[in-house]
Design a protein around this motif. Structure first.
Motif, PDB file in Angstrom:
ATOM      1  N   GLY A  15      28.070  27.036   6.340  1.00 15.17           N
ATOM      2  CA  GLY A  15      26.980  26.320   6.989  1.00 15.17           C
ATOM      3  C   GLY A  15      26.543  25.062   6.266  1.00 15.17           C
ATOM      4  N   GLU A  16      27.259  24.652   5.222  1.00 11.40           N
ATOM      5  CA  GLU A  16      26.860  23.498   4.424  1.00 11.40           C
ATOM      6  C   GLU A  16      27.424  22.191   4.994  1.00 11.40           C
ATOM      7  OE1 GLU A  16      24.710  23.571   1.629  1.00 11.40           O
ATOM      8  OE2 GLU A  16      24.397  25.489   2.632  1.00 11.40           O
ATOM      9  N   THR A  17      26.775  21.067   4.660  1.00 13.27           N
ATOM     10  CA  THR A  17      27.244  19.756   5.126  1.00 13.27           C
ATOM     11  C   THR A  17      28.328  19.180   4.241  1.00 13.27           C
ATOM     12  OG1 THR A  17      25.496  18.641   3.871  1.00 13.27           O
ATOM     13  CG2 THR A  17      25.026  19.180   6.172  1.00 13.27           C
ATOM     14  N   SER A  18      28.435  19.639   3.012  1.00 11.84           N
ATOM     15  CA  SER A  18      29.384  19.062   2.059  1.00 11.84           C
ATOM     16  C   SER A  18      30.817  19.444   2.409  1.00 11.84           C
ATOM     17  CB  SER A  18      29.065  19.565   0.646  1.00 11.84           C
ATOM     18  OG  SER A  18      30.188  19.422  -0.199  1.00 11.84           O
ATOM     19  N   PRO A  19      31.721  18.466   2.613  1.00  9.15           N
ATOM     20  CA  PRO A  19      33.141  18.804   2.811  1.00  9.15           C
ATOM     21  C   PRO A  19      33.726  19.565   1.625  1.00  9.15           C
ATOM     22  CG  PRO A  19      32.719  16.574   3.554  1.00  9.15           C
ATOM     23  CD  PRO A  19      31.466  17.040   2.862  1.00  9.15           C
ATOM     24  N   TYR A  20      33.217  19.294   0.422  1.00  6.41           N
ATOM     25  CA  TYR A  20      33.702  20.027  -0.748  1.00  6.41           C
ATOM     26  C   TYR A  20      33.340  21.504  -0.647  1.00  6.41           C
ATOM     27  CZ  TYR A  20      34.049  21.655  -5.574  1.00  6.41           C
ATOM     28  OH  TYR A  20      34.353  22.379  -6.700  1.00  6.41           O
ATOM     29  N   LEU A  21      32.107  21.809  -0.303  1.00  6.80           N
ATOM     30  CA  LEU A  21      31.724  23.203  -0.141  1.00  6.80           C
ATOM     31  C   LEU A  21      32.477  23.842   1.027  1.00  6.80           C
ATOM     32  CD1 LEU A  21      29.613  22.416  -2.248  1.00  6.80           C
ATOM     33  CD2 LEU A  21      27.896  23.636  -0.910  1.00  6.80           C
ATOM     34  N   ALA A 464      17.880   4.881  10.924  1.00  3.31           N
ATOM     35  CA  ALA A 464      17.713   5.715  12.113  1.00  3.31           C
ATOM     36  C   ALA A 464      17.820   7.197  11.797  1.00  3.31           C
ATOM     37  CB  ALA A 464      18.750   5.321  13.164  1.00  3.31           C
ATOM     38  N   ARG A 465      18.731   7.584  10.883  1.00  2.00           N
ATOM     39  CA  ARG A 465      19.030   9.004  10.673  1.00  2.00           C
ATOM     40  C   ARG A 465      18.535   9.559   9.339  1.00  2.00           C
ATOM     41  NH1 ARG A 465      22.637  11.313  14.342  1.00  2.00           N
ATOM     42  NH2 ARG A 465      22.582  10.059  16.235  1.00  2.00           N
ATOM     43  N   MET A 466      18.329   8.697   8.341  1.00  2.00           N
ATOM     44  CA  MET A 466      18.064   9.202   6.991  1.00  2.00           C
ATOM     45  C   MET A 466      16.731   8.717   6.429  1.00  2.00           C
ATOM     46  SD  MET A 466      22.009   8.884   5.624  1.00  2.00           S
ATOM     47  CE  MET A 466      21.843  10.094   4.311  1.00  2.00           C
ATOM     48  N   TRP A 467      15.938   8.020   7.242  1.00  2.78           N
ATOM     49  CA  TRP A 467      14.592   7.580   6.849  1.00  2.78           C
ATOM     50  C   TRP A 467      13.606   8.313   7.754  1.00  2.78           C
ATOM     51  CZ3 TRP A 467      11.991   5.324   3.110  1.00  2.78           C
ATOM     52  CH2 TRP A 467      10.779   4.668   3.351  1.00  2.78           C
ATOM     53  N   ARG A 468      12.969   9.330   7.181  1.00  4.88           N
ATOM     54  CA  ARG A 468      12.074  10.173   7.969  1.00  4.88           C
ATOM     55  C   ARG A 468      10.742  10.318   7.257  1.00  4.88           C
ATOM     56  NH1 ARG A 468      16.086  15.209   9.559  1.00  4.88           N
ATOM     57  NH2 ARG A 468      17.727  13.972  10.558  1.00  4.88           N
ATOM     58  N   ASP A 469       9.672  10.110   8.009  1.00  4.99           N
ATOM     59  CA  ASP A 469       8.317  10.250   7.455  1.00  4.99           C
ATOM     60  C   ASP A 469       8.149   9.400   6.203  1.00  4.99           C
ATOM     61  OD1 ASP A 469       7.722  12.141   9.469  1.00  4.99           O
ATOM     62  OD2 ASP A 469       8.658  13.721   8.264  1.00  4.99           O
ATOM     63  N   GLU A 470       8.670   8.177   6.269  1.00  5.14           N
ATOM     64  CA  GLU A 470       8.543   7.196   5.174  1.00  5.14           C
ATOM     65  C   GLU A 470       9.226   7.650   3.887  1.00  5.14           C
ATOM     66  OE1 GLU A 470       7.004   4.142   5.862  1.00  5.14           O
ATOM     67  OE2 GLU A 470       7.174   5.034   7.862  1.00  5.14           O
ATOM     68  N   ARG A 471      10.242   8.520   4.016  1.00  3.29           N
ATOM     69  CA  ARG A 471      11.030   8.953   2.860  1.00  3.29           C
ATOM     70  C   ARG A 471      12.501   9.006   3.259  1.00  3.29           C
ATOM     71  NH1 ARG A 471       7.856  12.058  -0.737  1.00  3.29           N
ATOM     72  NH2 ARG A 471       9.717  12.297  -2.032  1.00  3.29           N
ATOM     73  N   LEU A 472      13.371   8.825   2.255  1.00  3.82           N
ATOM     74  CA  LEU A 472      14.811   8.910   2.478  1.00  3.82           C
ATOM     75  C   LEU A 472      15.311  10.334   2.298  1.00  3.82           C
ATOM     76  CD1 LEU A 472      16.142   5.782   0.521  1.00  3.82           C
ATOM     77  CD2 LEU A 472      16.332   6.149   2.991  1.00  3.82           C
ATOM     78  N   LEU A 473      16.350  10.683   3.044  1.00  2.04           N
ATOM     79  CA  LEU A 473      17.148  11.871   2.797  1.00  2.04           C
ATOM     80  C   LEU A 473      18.465  11.420   2.174  1.00  2.04           C
ATOM     81  CD1 LEU A 473      16.427  13.735   6.138  1.00  2.04           C
ATOM     82  CD2 LEU A 473      15.452  14.238   3.884  1.00  2.04           C
ATOM     83  N   ALA A 474      19.050  12.255   1.331  1.00  2.00           N
ATOM     84  CA  ALA A 474      20.157  11.800   0.485  1.00  2.00           C
ATOM     85  C   ALA A 474      21.506  11.792   1.181  1.00  2.00           C
ATOM     86  CB  ALA A 474      20.232  12.677  -0.773  1.00  2.00           C
ATOM     87  N   THR A 475      21.761  12.753   2.081  1.00  2.00           N
ATOM     88  CA  THR A 475      23.115  12.941   2.596  1.00  2.00           C
ATOM     89  C   THR A 475      23.070  13.303   4.073  1.00  2.00           C
ATOM     90  OG1 THR A 475      25.190  14.171   2.270  1.00  2.00           O
ATOM     91  CG2 THR A 475      23.156  15.386   1.921  1.00  2.00           C
ATOM     92  N   CYS A 476      24.138  12.932   4.780  1.00  2.00           N
ATOM     93  CA  CYS A 476      24.212  13.237   6.201  1.00  2.00           C
ATOM     94  C   CYS A 476      25.667  13.464   6.592  1.00  2.00           C
ATOM     95  CB  CYS A 476      23.636  12.087   7.023  1.00  2.00           C
ATOM     96  SG  CYS A 476      23.600  12.398   8.804  1.00  2.00           S
ATOM     97  N   LYS A 477      25.886  14.505   7.389  1.00  2.97           N
ATOM     98  CA  LYS A 477      27.206  14.755   7.949  1.00  2.97           C
ATOM     99  C   LYS A 477      27.040  15.376   9.327  1.00  2.97           C
ATOM    100  CE  LYS A 477      31.735  16.820   7.077  1.00  2.97           C
ATOM    101  NZ  LYS A 477      31.852  17.433   8.425  1.00  2.97           N
ATOM    102  N   ASP A 478      27.830  14.847  10.268  1.00  2.00           N
ATOM    103  CA  ASP A 478      27.795  15.350  11.649  1.00  2.00           C
ATOM    104  C   ASP A 478      26.373  15.359  12.205  1.00  2.00           C
ATOM    105  OD1 ASP A 478      30.543  15.779  11.443  1.00  2.00           O
ATOM    106  OD2 ASP A 478      30.263  17.805  10.663  1.00  2.00           O
TER     107      ASP A 478
END
Length: 690
Positions: A15-21, A464-478
Motif C-alpha cells: 500500500g506504499e507510494t514508494s517504488p522501492y518499497l 496543484a497536488r503537493m501544496w495543501r493548507d499552505e504547506r508542502l507535502l514531500a512525495t507524490c505517486k499516482d
C-alpha cells in the motif's frame, strides 16, 4: 496480531507510494513501513528493530534483496527475531540522515545503501552495517548468521546496549553546530581558502577533484565559475570548464540519450555507475548553461540541449495524475545486469549502421579500440574528436557530424527496443525543485521557451497536488501525495522560483515564493541558535533533529535557504529574510572557518552576505523587454539577478513597483540598499554591468 508476510501474497508494503518499497511487497519478510504500528509492535513485544534503508535505483540494494529478503529461510530468521522496517531514503531523508550518522559513530566507517541497522524498540541503533551477503564473503558475515548473533546480543546484553545508547545519543547531539559567530566576525577568507583547495585538488589530466570514484560535485564547480566571474581567476575557470568538458565527453554522460549517470567508477569518467538521478541532472543542466555563457563553447550548449531533451522526453510525467512532475530516477540495472541497457558489442553497432556511419561513429566512441566494459562490450565515450576523424576519412567536419547524428539516431531507436531499466516514477518536491531551477536557468540562457514551459508544468503540478493548507507535502505517486515536507523541499523550491522569476516574471510566482519563505521561518528556523532544522516543528519526534550544513549529493538545505532568503530579501525588501539568512551563516561560520571543504554553497551565501547581489529591474513594454532580456540573459553574471517586469504585472513588491516609461525600457540597478538612476540605453547598461 497481523498476518506474517510469508502467509500472504503481499506484505504491508503493497500500500506504499514508494517504488522501492513496492519492489519488496512480495518478500517473505514481514516488512513494515516506518510508522507507529511498527514501533508499537516492537515496544509491545520487546523486540529489536531491523531497519533496512535503500532506494529503487540502488544496485547493491537489489543484490541484498535477491540474496536474502527473497529467501524464505533468511526471512524466517528475520521474522522470528525482529520487527522489520523497510525505508525509502528518498521519501524519508530525515531517517536516512539520522541512521547514516549513527552508523558512522558505531562503526567508524562510511555508510551507504543498503543501510542495515539494528535498533532498540525505542529506535536507537546498537549495531549496523551496509550490504551483507547471504553467505559469508567479502570479509562480511552471512546475513542470517549475523541476525542470530544480533538477536543473541539483544537477549543477553541489554544493559550494555542501554549504556551504549546513552553515549550514542549524546554523540549525535554533539554533531549539531552549537556556537554561532557574530556577523561582525564574517570574512571572505574562507571562501578563498576553499577555492584554493579546490584548485589544488583539481586533477589536471581528466578533470574533477581527486581520484576514482569521481562524482560531479556541481556546487564546487559553481563556486569556481562564480569566482572567475568575480575576479577573473583563470585557474578557477579552467578547473571548472575542463571538468565539465571531460564529464561531457566521457561515459558519465549518455552519449546517445542525454543525461548524466550518478558517478564514474574510474578516474577518466569512462565507466559510470549507471543509475541516473534527477537530483544530479538538474544542477548539471544549469551548470552547462552557465559554462556556455562563460565560454561560448558549443560543447556545453549541446550537452545542455541533450540533457534537457532527455528530461522532457523520459523524466517528465505526461498529462494525468502526476502530469508535469519530474520522475526521480532510472535504475542502473536491466535484466539483472548493471549497464546492460547502455552497452554494445561492435558487431551490434556495425549491423545497425551503414558503412559510412560506422566509419565515423566507431573511432569517435572508441569502438576501434579494446572493449572497455565487461564481456567484451563497449560503453560509449568520445575517444577521438570529429575534426580528426574528418581528416582521417577525407570528409568535411559537417559531413561527419551528419553521419554521426544519423548513426546515433539508429542506435537510439534500437536501444529503445531493449528491456529498459526500472524508472522510479515518484515525484519529490526537493528533486523537482532542483530540475525546475536548472531547466529555468538553461531556458533563460538559451532562449528556450519550451524548456521554461517544462519547468512551469512541474511547478504547477507541485502547487496543484503537493501544496495543501499552505504547506508542502514531500512525495507524490499516482496522484497520492503525503509526508510532511522537509527543509530541502522548501529551500530548493524557493531557490527554483527565483530562477523562474528571472526567466519570466509573474506576480503569482512571487507570491508563492513569499509563502514558502514564511513557512521556512515559521516551521523550520531555530531562532535560539540560528539555522534551520531539517524537519518542521510539528514533525514526528525522532531520536535526533538534524541541522545539516554540508553539501552532499545535493546542496545543503541550510545553505540553499540562506542563499535564497538573502536573494529574495533583496528582491522583496523583507529584512526578516536577510536576518534569518545571516543567523544561519553565523551558526555555521566557525565550522566553515575550521574546514571549508564541503561548504561550497554556504561559502556562496557568506560571499553574498558580505557583498550583496545586484538586482537589475527592467520595466517597459513587452516587445522591448524581450529584446533587452535576450541581450542580458546570455551573459554569465552569477551575482546579478535580472528581473523583467512588464506593464500590468499585478501586485508588485516595492523594489519592482517602478515607473514604466512611455517608450523603450528603464533599467534600475540596485545593490543592497542603494539604487542607481534608471538607464534607458542598452550599451550604457552593459558597460555599467561590466
Amino acid at each position: 496480531m497481523s498476518v506474517p508476510a510469508s502467509a500472504a501474497s503481499e506484505n504491508r508494503l503493497a500500500g506504499e507510494t514508494s517504488p522501492y518499497l513496492q519492489q519488496h511487497k512480495h518478500n517473505p519478510v514481514d516488512w513494515f513501513p516506518w510508522g507507529e504500528e511498527a514501533l508499537a509492535q516492537a515496544r509491545a513485544q520487546n523486540k529489536p528493530i531491523l531497519l533496512s534503508v535503500g532506494y529503487s535505483a540502488c544496485h547493491w540494494c537489489h543484490v541484498m534483496a535477491h540474496e536474502s529478503f527473497e529467501d524464505a529461510g533468511v526471512a524466517a530468521v528475520m521474522n522470528r527475531l525482529f520487527i522489520n522496517i523497510k525505508v525509502d531514503r528518498e521519501e524519508r531523508p530525515d531517517l536516512d540522515q539520522i541512521y547514516q550518522s549513527a552508523h558512522h559513530l558505531l562503526t567508524q566507517q562510511n555508510g551507504g545503501w543498503p543501510l542495515t541497522m539494528f535498533l532498540t524498540p525505542e529506535g536507537t541503533p546498537f549495531f549496523g552495517g551496509t550490504y551483507f551477503p547471504k553467505t559469508a564473503r567479502y570479509n562480511r558475515p552471512g546475513f542470517a548468521d549475523l541476525c542470530e548473533r544480533v538477536g543473541q546480543m539483544w537477549r543477553e546484553r541489554q544493559g550494555e546496549i542501554k549504556a551504549q545508547n546513552a553515549s550514542l545519543l549524546e554523540a549525535l547531539a554533539r554533531m549539531q553546530p552549537a556556537r554561532a559567530a557574530h556577523h561582525s566576525e564574517f570574512s571572505a577568507d574562507s571562501v578563498g581558502v576553499l577555492v584554493e583547495s579546490l584548485k589544488a585538488a583539481f586533477e589536471p589530466e581528466f578533470g574533477g577533484f581527486g581520484g576514482a570514484p569521481k562524482f560531479p560535485h556541481p556546487t564546487d564547480i559553481a563556486l569556481l565559475l562564480r569566482r572567475h566571474a568575480q575576479n577573473g581567476d583563470p585557474e578557477a575557470l579552467h578547473a571548472a570548464l575542463f571538468t565539465l568538458q571531460k564529464m561531457a565527453l566521457g561515459g558519465l554522460f549518455d552519449q546517445l540519450g542525454g543525461g548524466f549517470a550518478r558517478y564514474s567508477t574510474d578516474a577518466r569518467w569512462a565507466i559510470p555507475h549507471f543509475e541516473k538521478m534527477l537530483y544530479d541532472n538538474g544542477p548539471l543542466l544549469g551548470l552547462y548553461a552557465d559554462a556556455w555563457a562563460a565560454s561560448g563553447d558549443p560543447l556545453y550548449r549541446r550537452v545542455a540541449e541533450q540533457t534537457a531533451d532527455w528530461v522532457i522526453r523520459e523524466m517528465q510525467a505526461p498529462a494525468g495524475e502526476n502530469g508535469g512532475g519530474y520522475y526521480s530516477a532510472y535504475d542502473a540495472d536491466s535484466e539483472g545486469e548493471e549497464g546492460r541497457f547502455y552497452v554494445w558489442t561492435r558487431e551490434e553497432v556495425a549491423a545497425l549502421l551503414g558503412a559510412e556511419e560506422f566509419a565515423v561513429l566507431a573511432p569517435h566512441y572508441g569502438l576501434d579500440r579494446g572493449a572497455n566494459f565487461e564481456g567484451g562490450q563497449w560503453h560509449f565515450h568520445v575517444a577521438q574528436p570529429l575534426p580528426e576523424i574528418a581528416t582521417m576519412l577525407g570528409k568535411s567536419e559537417t559531413q561527419c557530424a551528419l553521419l554521426l547524428a544519423s548513426g546515433c539516431e539508429k542506435l537510439r531507436t534500437a536501444r529503445a527496443r531493449r528491456v529498459w531499466p526500472g524508472r522510479d516514477d515518484k515525484i519529490l518536491v526537493s528533486w523537482n525543485a532542483l530540475m525546475i531551477a536548472g531547466m529555468a536557468r538553461a531556458a533563460r540562457v538559451f532562449g528556450r521557451a519550451d524548456w521554461l514551459a517544462s519547468a512551469r508544468r512541474a511547478l504547477s503540478f507541485i502547487r496543484a497536488r503537493m501544496w495543501r493548507d499552505e504547506r508542502l507535502l514531500a512525495t507524490c505517486k499516482d496522484g497520492r501525495a503525503h509526508l510532511n515536507a522537509y527543509l530541502d523541499d522548501y529551500a530548493f523550491l524557493l531557490a527554483a522560483l527565483l530562477d523562474v522569476l528571472q526567466a519570466e516574471f509573474s506576480a503569482d510566482a512571487f507570491e508563492f515564493a513569499e509563502d514558502l519563505a514564511e513557512v521556512l521561518l515559521e516551521q523550520f528556523e531555530d531562532r535560539a541558535t540560528g539555522g534551520f532544522w531539517f524537519t518542521s516543528h510539528d514533525h514526528e519526534k525522532l531520536i535526533q533533529r538534524t541541522k545539516p550544513g554540508h553539501d552532499n549529493a545535493t546542496p545543503s538545505g541550510n545553505a540553499v535557504a540562506a542563499l535564497a532568503l538573502q536573494r529574495f530579501g533583496h528582491m522583496s525588501g523583507e529584512t526578516r529574510y536577510l536576518d534569518a539568512a545571516e543567523r544561519t551563516i553565523a551558526l555555521f561560520y566557525p565550522a566553515i572557518c575550521k574546514n571549508p571543504g564541503g561548504y561550497a554553497t554556504l561559502c556562496m551565501a557568506l560571499d553574498e552576505c558580505l557583498n550583496p547581489p545586484a538586482v537589475l529591474l527592467l520595466r517597459g513594454d513587452e516587445k522591448e523587454l524581450t529584446r533587452w532580456k535576450a541581450a542580458l540573459d546570455g551573459r554569465f553574471q552569477p551575482t546579478t539577478l535580472v528581473v523583467a517586469v512588464p506593464k500590468n504585472a499585478g501586485r508588485l513588491p516595492p523594489l519592482f513597483d517602478k515607473p514604466v516609461p512611455a517608450t523603450g525600457v528603464s533599467a534600475y540597478l540596485c545593490r543592497g540598499v542603494s539604487c542607481l538612476a534608471p538607464v534607458s540605453d542598452m550599451a550604457a547598461l552593459q558597460s555599467l554591468l561590466s
